[in-house]
Design an enzyme around this catalytic site. Structure first.
Site, PDB file in Angstrom:
ATOM      1  N   ILE A 138      -0.079  13.204   8.328  1.00 36.41           N
ATOM      2  CA  ILE A 138      -0.018  14.429   9.142  1.00 36.41           C
ATOM      3  C   ILE A 138       1.448  14.705   9.508  1.00 36.41           C
ATOM      4  O   ILE A 138       2.085  13.847  10.113  1.00 36.41           O
ATOM      5  CB  ILE A 138      -0.833  14.279  10.455  1.00 36.41           C
ATOM      6  CG1 ILE A 138      -2.242  13.771  10.174  1.00 36.41           C
ATOM      7  CG2 ILE A 138      -0.847  15.590  11.222  1.00 36.41           C
ATOM      8  CD1 ILE A 138      -3.041  13.451  11.438  1.00 36.41           C
ATOM      9  N   ASP A 165      -0.265  -0.691  18.052  1.00 33.17           N
ATOM     10  CA  ASP A 165       0.132   0.243  16.990  1.00 33.17           C
ATOM     11  C   ASP A 165       0.144   1.687  17.528  1.00 33.17           C
ATOM     12  O   ASP A 165       1.094   2.441  17.289  1.00 33.17           O
ATOM     13  CB  ASP A 165      -0.852   0.102  15.820  1.00 33.17           C
ATOM     14  CG  ASP A 165      -0.584   1.094  14.714  1.00 33.17           C
ATOM     15  OD1 ASP A 165       0.398   0.902  13.979  1.00 33.17           O
ATOM     16  OD2 ASP A 165      -1.338   2.074  14.597  1.00 33.17           O
ATOM     17  N   LYS A 221       3.391   4.462  18.077  1.00 29.94           N
ATOM     18  CA  LYS A 221       3.413   5.860  17.619  1.00 29.94           C
ATOM     19  C   LYS A 221       3.565   6.819  18.804  1.00 29.94           C
ATOM     20  O   LYS A 221       4.302   7.810  18.724  1.00 29.94           O
ATOM     21  CB  LYS A 221       2.137   6.156  16.842  1.00 29.94           C
ATOM     22  CG  LYS A 221       2.024   5.343  15.554  1.00 29.94           C
ATOM     23  CD  LYS A 221       0.610   5.392  14.992  1.00 29.94           C
ATOM     24  CE  LYS A 221       0.476   4.534  13.742  1.00 29.94           C
ATOM     25  NZ  LYS A 221      -0.920   4.313  13.343  1.00 29.94           N
ATOM     26  N   GLY A 226       0.344   8.803   9.690  1.00 30.87           N
ATOM     27  CA  GLY A 226       0.301   8.805   8.223  1.00 30.87           C
ATOM     28  C   GLY A 226       0.714  10.121   7.599  1.00 30.87           C
ATOM     29  O   GLY A 226       1.862  10.540   7.706  1.00 30.87           O
ATOM     30  N   THR A 242       0.833  -1.208   0.000  1.00 32.05           N
ATOM     31  CA  THR A 242       0.000   0.000   0.000  1.00 32.05           C
ATOM     32  C   THR A 242       0.872   1.264   0.000  1.00 32.05           C
ATOM     33  O   THR A 242       0.728   2.132  -0.859  1.00 32.05           O
ATOM     34  CB  THR A 242      -0.914  -0.010   1.247  1.00 32.05           C
ATOM     35  OG1 THR A 242      -1.665  -1.218   1.226  1.00 32.05           O
ATOM     36  CG2 THR A 242      -1.860   1.164   1.263  1.00 32.05           C
ATOM     37  N   GLU A 261       8.897  10.340   9.326  1.00 37.98           N
ATOM     38  CA  GLU A 261       7.641  11.100   9.474  1.00 37.98           C
ATOM     39  C   GLU A 261       6.414  10.213   9.264  1.00 37.98           C
ATOM     40  O   GLU A 261       5.405  10.346   9.966  1.00 37.98           O
ATOM     41  CB  GLU A 261       7.624  12.257   8.457  1.00 37.98           C
ATOM     42  CG  GLU A 261       6.374  13.107   8.484  1.00 37.98           C
ATOM     43  CD  GLU A 261       6.227  13.902   9.771  1.00 37.98           C
ATOM     44  OE1 GLU A 261       7.021  14.802  10.021  1.00 37.98           O
ATOM     45  OE2 GLU A 261       5.282  13.601  10.547  1.00 37.98           O
TER      46      GLU A 261
END
Ligand code: HSE
Length: 434
Positions: free
Chosen positions: A134, A199, A203, A132, A13, A127
């Site tokens: 942002i 997840d 982050k 994602g 993806t 980043e």
């Protein structure tokens, strides 16, 4: 000037999105970077039907990209902790800069990877690993560098937010919504990473490091998922003027750093409480700037590619700079990282939503109130619903003022021991984010 040559490892993806954005916006990107960016090689396991890679060299071996002498920047988009770690370390050892979207890799192995990158004078940019598309890493690391950051709070898992939104708005079931998130390419390979908060904890670990200047400490993050949330609690929260979101919270206190991911009641009129579907949002509170909010798509093919390509442009601009003068990986100079400890969850402080299933007998409510008052827990509001027909139990729902978690643990143990209380007490943390 000759174009910079990059190798993409992984054409899923994000890899497919990165290839397409680099191709479609090549001219615009070259005008920004000062040089063209050419994909010299792609390592892939299978073709991506969304990409036309005709004319680009390919390999089935990611390590071929890391050792390709033509390549200046390796883009790691294979995910996972093991092969990805070996690949990134090998690329660094070969003197290549690295761009990665891999939050698990950075949260778990980032300290080692950054130390190796410093020793070799190369950049590792990440980043796309958080929220994602942002640009929140850049915002905290550079835009807010004047501030002492007080706290960061974010909806940083799109799949979890999509599930909570669909359940609340459409009454859909958990597995039904999860299957849709997987089909849309938002969910992790192992979706328990999404719904159990792992997840988001990856982050949050990264955000906390760059916000507070501490080493990455994923193993100390407290993680609680959304799988046990019930429609009843979602509805009671609404009745009290709150929304339940799966929030990552990192807060700096005098005793240490709170690092926690859990379902959270947020006042319904906060902007962040109205972030729905797969969208992400991160609030950052700094002493000079006050509260700021960053919103956008936290996953998906091109939103994540947007962050990967922005990192590529940054790396291209900084490649020829003196390594000592680059923005540090974790925002603070590596020899200035702080040893301020991560607090265990029992030492963290928040307000609480409690739901107690009580027998409909005189005096139960008084017992509940006295257990809380004996422990210095101040009740902010209380709601008692009528008895439910099937079991004759009365839900008592209350909100407390802020209190340290170990006092609530103690109160819950005492409440559950009451003869008039059936079942486990439901506890959900509450944050005002004001
Ligand atoms: N599984 C992640 C999410 C993908 O749902 O947000 C982006 O990191």
């Amino acid at each position: 000037m000759k174009p910079v040559k990059v190798g993409i490892c992984g054409l899923g993806t994000v890899g497919g999105g990165t290839f397409n954005v680099l191709k479609r916006n090549a001219e615009e990107i070259a005008r920004r970077a000062g040089r063209g960016i050419e994909v010299a090689q792609i390592a892939l396991r299978s073709q991506n039907p969304h990409c036309d890679i005709t004319g680009t060299a390919t390999s089935s071996d990611v390590f071929a990209v890391a050792s390709n002498p033509e390549i200046d920047i390796v883009i790691e988009l294979i995910g996972g902790y093991t092969i990805a770690r070996d690949l990134v370390l090998q690329a660094i050892d070969n003197g290549k800069h690295v761009v990665t979207a891999n939050k698990a890799l950075i949260a778990v192995h980032g300290n080692e990877i950054f130390a190796r990158a410093r020793a070799k004078g190369v950049i590792v940019a990440f980043e796309a690993a958080v929220a994602g598309g942002i640009p929140v890493i850049k915002a905290i690391r550079e835009g807010l560098s004047a501030n002492r950051i007080n706290w960061v709070a974010g909806i940083i898992n799109g799949t979890g937010n999509f599930i909570l939104t669909e359940m609340r708005e459409k009454g859909r079931t958990f597995p039904d919504v999860l299957a849709e998130a997987q089909a849309l390419g938002y969910a992790e390979a192992d979706p328990t990473f999404d719904v159990e908060g792992i997840d988001a904890a990856h982050k949050l670990t990264i955000l906390a490091s760059i916000a507070f200047g501490i080493p990455l400490q994923f193993d100390k993050a407290y993680t609680e998922g959304i799988t046990r949330l019930t429609t009843a609690d979602v509805n009671y929260a609404e009745a009290l003027g709150y929304r339940i979101k799966h929030l990552g919270v990192a807060r700096s206190t005098a005793e240490g750093i709170e690092l926690r991911v859990h379902p959270t009641l947020i006042p319904a009129d906060r902007l962040i409480a109205n972030v729905n579907g797969v969208m992400n949002a991160v609030m950052v509170n700094g002493d000079a700037v006050g509260s700021t909010l960053y919103y956008g798509a936290g996953a998906g093919m091109e939103p994540t590619a947007s962050a990967v390509v922005a990192d590529l442009v940054d790396v291209v601009r900084a490649m020829t700079s003196d390594p000592e003068n680059r923005v540090p990986h974790l925002a603070f100079q590596p020899d200035s990282l702080s040893a301020h400890p991560i607090l265990p969850i029992e030492a963290c402080e928040s307000a609480y939503y409690l739901r107690i299933q009580a027998k409909d007998h005189p005096g139960v409510l008084a017992q509940v109130a006295s257990i809380l008052s004996e422990r210095g827990i101040n009740i902010e509001s209380i709601m008692q619903k009528e008895a439910e027909e099937q079991d004759g139990l009365v839900p008592i729902i209350l909100l407390t003022h802020r209190v340290v978690e170990r006092r609530i643990d103690d109160a819950i143990a005492a409440l559950e021991a009451l003869e008039g209380v059936n079942d486990k007490v439901v506890r959900i943390r509450v944050e005002q984010l004001s």
